[in-house]
Write an enzyme that holds these catalytic residues in place. Structure first.
Site, PDB file in Angstrom:
ATOM      1  CB  CYS A   1     -44.941  -6.069  -1.785  1.00  0.00           C
ATOM      2  SG  CYS A   1     -43.281  -5.410  -1.863  1.00  0.00           S
TER       3      CYS A   1
ATOM      4  CB  CYS B   1     -42.228  -3.910   1.141  1.00  0.00           C
ATOM      5  SG  CYS B   1     -41.904  -2.496   0.096  1.00  0.00           S
TER       6      CYS B   1
END
Ligand SMILES: [Zn+2]
Length: 208
Positions: free
Chosen positions: A38, A69
């Site tokens: 992320c 992500c």
């Protein structure tokens, strides 16, 4: 933003828990339990500190077996090719607006066509990279041009409206009042009073 070698684990951990936007693009967080990586600004609830590892680049996270992500889209983080491409597009659009592309009634859709994208996508890029819509940028620019002419020339307001790129005097007045809270005529009168008091030369006025 380049990966900063001085970023240590505790700095990264604090930044991702705080979703600190200043670190966006500076590092990526891999969650070992999900094998997903992320951006520091990811909207998903932050994982426990003991379950995360940090990478200086998205490529490093992927080499280590992490997948991007789908929520924070690491491929669009600052400094990535997608981000640089979008920033370059917005820069080009800003230059076109500066040269008057959206003046005289031209629309954002025309500008988007020129840049090879939809108007919706162009607006999204502008909000992310310029902090304002293309229309707002163009209006600000027109009001600034008009203000310079109100202050520095004796041109009539109707001529200023068109010279600054407004499609009508009504739009000029509305946009000007929205910024300065008074009509352009009042701003010019105040300026002349001040100029008279201070004996400042107002060249265009003297000529008449
Ligand atoms: Zn994420």
């Amino acid at each position: 933003m380049r990966a900063d070698p001085a970023l240590d684990r505790s700095t990264c951990d604090r930044a991702r828990i705080a979703r600190d936007p200043r670190f966006d693009g500076a590092f990526f967080t891999g969650v070992v339990t999900t094998r997903i990586y992320c951006r520091p600004t990811c909207p998903v609830k932050p994982a426990k500190s003991r379950n995360v590892v940090f990478f200086p680049t998205a490529a490093a996270a992927e080499r280590a077996g992490f997948r991007p992500c789908l929520r924070c889209r690491p491929e669009a983080a600052p400094g990535t090719p997608a981000w640089r491409g979008a920033a370059a597009t917005v820069s080009r659009a800003l230059r076109l607006i500066e040269r008057g592309y959206l003046d005289d009634g031209k629309r954002v859709g025309d500008l988007a066509d020129t840049l090879g994208m939809t108007a919706r996508h162009l607006r999204r890029l502008f909000v992310r990279h310029a902090g304002a819509s293309p229309t707002a940028v163009a209006t600000t620019r027109r009001v600034q041009r008009a203000k310079a002419l109100v202050d520095g020339t004796a041109m009539p307001m109707s001529a200023i409206a068109f010279a600054a790129g407004f499609a009508s005097i009504r739009r000029f007045n509305a946009a000007f009042r929205a910024v300065y809270r008074r009509p352009p005529t009042a701003v010019r009168r105040a300026r002349r009073r001040r100029a008279g008091r201070q004996r400042l030369p107002l060249l265009a006025v003297k000529k008449r």
